[in-house]
Design a protein around this motif. Structure first.
Motif, PDB file in Angstrom:
ATOM      1  N   GLY A  21      38.157  31.772  49.277  1.00  0.00           N
ATOM      2  CA  GLY A  21      36.946  32.383  48.719  1.00  0.00           C
ATOM      3  C   GLY A  21      37.007  33.898  48.771  1.00  0.00           C
ATOM      4  N   ALA A  22      37.520  34.422  49.898  1.00  0.00           N
ATOM      5  CA  ALA A  22      37.606  35.876  50.022  1.00  0.00           C
ATOM      6  C   ALA A  22      38.588  36.450  48.979  1.00  0.00           C
ATOM      7  CB  ALA A  22      38.069  36.241  51.428  1.00  0.00           C
ATOM      8  N   GLY A  23      39.711  35.719  48.788  1.00  0.00           N
ATOM      9  CA  GLY A  23      40.667  36.202  47.787  1.00  0.00           C
ATOM     10  C   GLY A  23      40.071  36.188  46.391  1.00  0.00           C
ATOM     11  N   MET A  24      39.371  35.109  46.060  1.00  0.00           N
ATOM     12  CA  MET A  24      38.752  35.028  44.743  1.00  0.00           C
ATOM     13  C   MET A  24      37.672  36.075  44.583  1.00  0.00           C
ATOM     14  SD  MET A  24      38.509  30.883  44.253  1.00  0.00           S
ATOM     15  CE  MET A  24      37.704  31.062  42.665  1.00  0.00           C
ATOM     16  N   LEU A  25      36.924  36.351  45.680  1.00  0.00           N
ATOM     17  CA  LEU A  25      35.879  37.369  45.621  1.00  0.00           C
ATOM     18  C   LEU A  25      36.476  38.748  45.397  1.00  0.00           C
ATOM     19  CD1 LEU A  25      32.885  38.037  45.870  1.00  0.00           C
ATOM     20  CD2 LEU A  25      33.207  38.275  48.344  1.00  0.00           C
ATOM     21  N   LEU A  26      37.593  39.014  46.093  1.00  0.00           N
ATOM     22  CA  LEU A  26      38.226  40.321  45.912  1.00  0.00           C
ATOM     23  C   LEU A  26      38.782  40.480  44.505  1.00  0.00           C
ATOM     24  CD1 LEU A  26      40.088  40.706  49.324  1.00  0.00           C
ATOM     25  CD2 LEU A  26      38.051  41.931  48.549  1.00  0.00           C
ATOM     26  N   MET A  27      39.403  39.419  43.988  1.00  0.00           N
ATOM     27  CA  MET A  27      39.947  39.487  42.638  1.00  0.00           C
ATOM     28  C   MET A  27      38.846  39.607  41.608  1.00  0.00           C
ATOM     29  SD  MET A  27      43.008  36.674  42.851  1.00  0.00           S
ATOM     30  CE  MET A  27      43.373  36.857  41.129  1.00  0.00           C
ATOM     31  N   GLY A  28      37.777  38.851  41.787  1.00  0.00           N
ATOM     32  CA  GLY A  28      36.652  38.933  40.852  1.00  0.00           C
ATOM     33  C   GLY A  28      35.972  40.279  40.920  1.00  0.00           C
ATOM     34  N   ALA A  29      35.886  40.824  42.134  1.00  0.00           N
ATOM     35  CA  ALA A  29      35.260  42.133  42.266  1.00  0.00           C
ATOM     36  C   ALA A  29      36.088  43.193  41.559  1.00  0.00           C
ATOM     37  CB  ALA A  29      35.103  42.490  43.740  1.00  0.00           C
ATOM     38  N   GLY A  30      37.448  43.046  41.643  1.00  0.00           N
ATOM     39  CA  GLY A  30      38.307  44.014  40.948  1.00  0.00           C
ATOM     40  C   GLY A  30      38.103  43.926  39.456  1.00  0.00           C
TER      41      GLY A  30
END
Length: 310
Positions: A21-30
């Motif tokens: 989830g954290a990885g997806m959140l970071l990628m989505g935030a980028g």
């Protein structure tokens, strides 16, 4: 013991989900905070093979992607055109010494245009290629449509080739090519026929030359035989010809002597010439007496009986 193992497994699974989830959140935030410039492109021709997500490149470098494709019908004539919305990423398209927001307008003002290109000949997919016109080329003013900057389009090389081929008089060209092919076929037949006649003429000439060669050989043999016969005749008759020539020479000498004697006899002071002249004078006098006597008889026929009167 089994309970502790279940708790550890549960904690491990929960940690895995948290990390995902954290990885997806970071990628989505980028992606969420990434700044994009959107523009609108109108294509009047078919955009077969172009799909949402297709790359948008600038001179081979991918600078964005296609976000939306829609078919628009214009007015009562129902003229169709395809509206394509593209998104350009600031991370891939950078302008040195300028802010991120106004660069697209400046590029359009300098002649930025879009072209539909083939992405893959195997799959038939298409992409959009952006490029700036060469310096000195007249550019259109910057326009907006549907709240977006409008990028003009130019036909691709394939579309230009297709237009040129469609404008060519293919029917007349094919007809002319067919006529030319027929003429070439006819010419080929005539050439073949001429070649056949030429071969026949060469064969006839060869036969004639062979026959002439044979005749010349026979004639040469006959000439050699004739010369041999003449030589043999001359050899056999040589003595006779020599004797005959001697006799002819003797006769010519005798004739010369006779001619000399005649010339000497007929000379002016020769005795023979004097005797001949005296004889001729006497003959002339006798002839004159006979003419006188004949005249007298003609005047007086009795002269023979009674004698001439004194």
């Amino acid at each position: 013991m089994q309970r502790q193992r279940s708790v550890l497994i549960g904690l491990f699974i929960a940690g895995t989900f948290l990390l995902l989830g954290a990885g997806m959140l970071l990628m989505g935030a980028g992606a969420l905070f990434e700044h994009k410039q959107r523009a609108l492109i109108y294509f009047e021709r078919s955009v077969s093979g172009l799909q949402v997500g297709a790359p948008v490149s600038f001179r081979g470098v991918t600078v964005g992607q296609v976000e939306r494709i829609a078919l628009q019908l214009q007015g009562a004539s129902l003229t169709a055109r395809i509206a394509v919305v593209i998104a350009l990423s600031d991370q891939h398209l950078q302008v040195a010494g300028a802010t991120a927001s106004p660069y697209l307008r400046g590029l359009i003002a300098q002649g930025l245009s879009a072209t539909l290109q083939s992405q893959s000949l195997v799959t038939g997919q298409s992409m959009i290629e952006l490029d700036v016109a060469s310096p000195g080329v007249t550019t259109a003013p910057v326009r907006e449509a549907e709240g977006l900057l409008l990028i003009p389009t130019v036909p691709s090389d394939m579309e230009v080739l297709k237009d040129q081929l469609s404008s060519l008089p293919l029917a007349q060209t094919l007809q002319a090519a067919q006529q030319a092919l027929q003429a070439m076929t006819q010419l080929s037949g005539e050439i073949s026929q001429t070649a056949g006649h030429t071969n026949e003429l060469i064969q006839s000439a060869h036969t004639l030359l062979t026959s002439a060669d044979q005749q010349l050989g026979i004639t040469a043999v006959q000439l050699r035989q004739l010369m041999a016969g003449v030589q043999q005749q001359l050899t056999g008759r040589g003595q006779e010809l020599s004797t005959t020539l001697q006799h002819i020479d003797q006769a010519a000498t005798a004739l010369d002597t006779l001619t000399g004697n005649l010339n000497a006899a007929m000379a002016t002071r020769s005795s023979t010439r004097h005797d001949l002249d005296s004889g001729l004078r006497d003959l002339a006098a006798a002839a004159a007496s006979l003419r006188s006597f004949a005249s007298q008889l003609e005047r007086n026929p009795n002269t023979l009986l009674m004698g001439a009167k004194r």
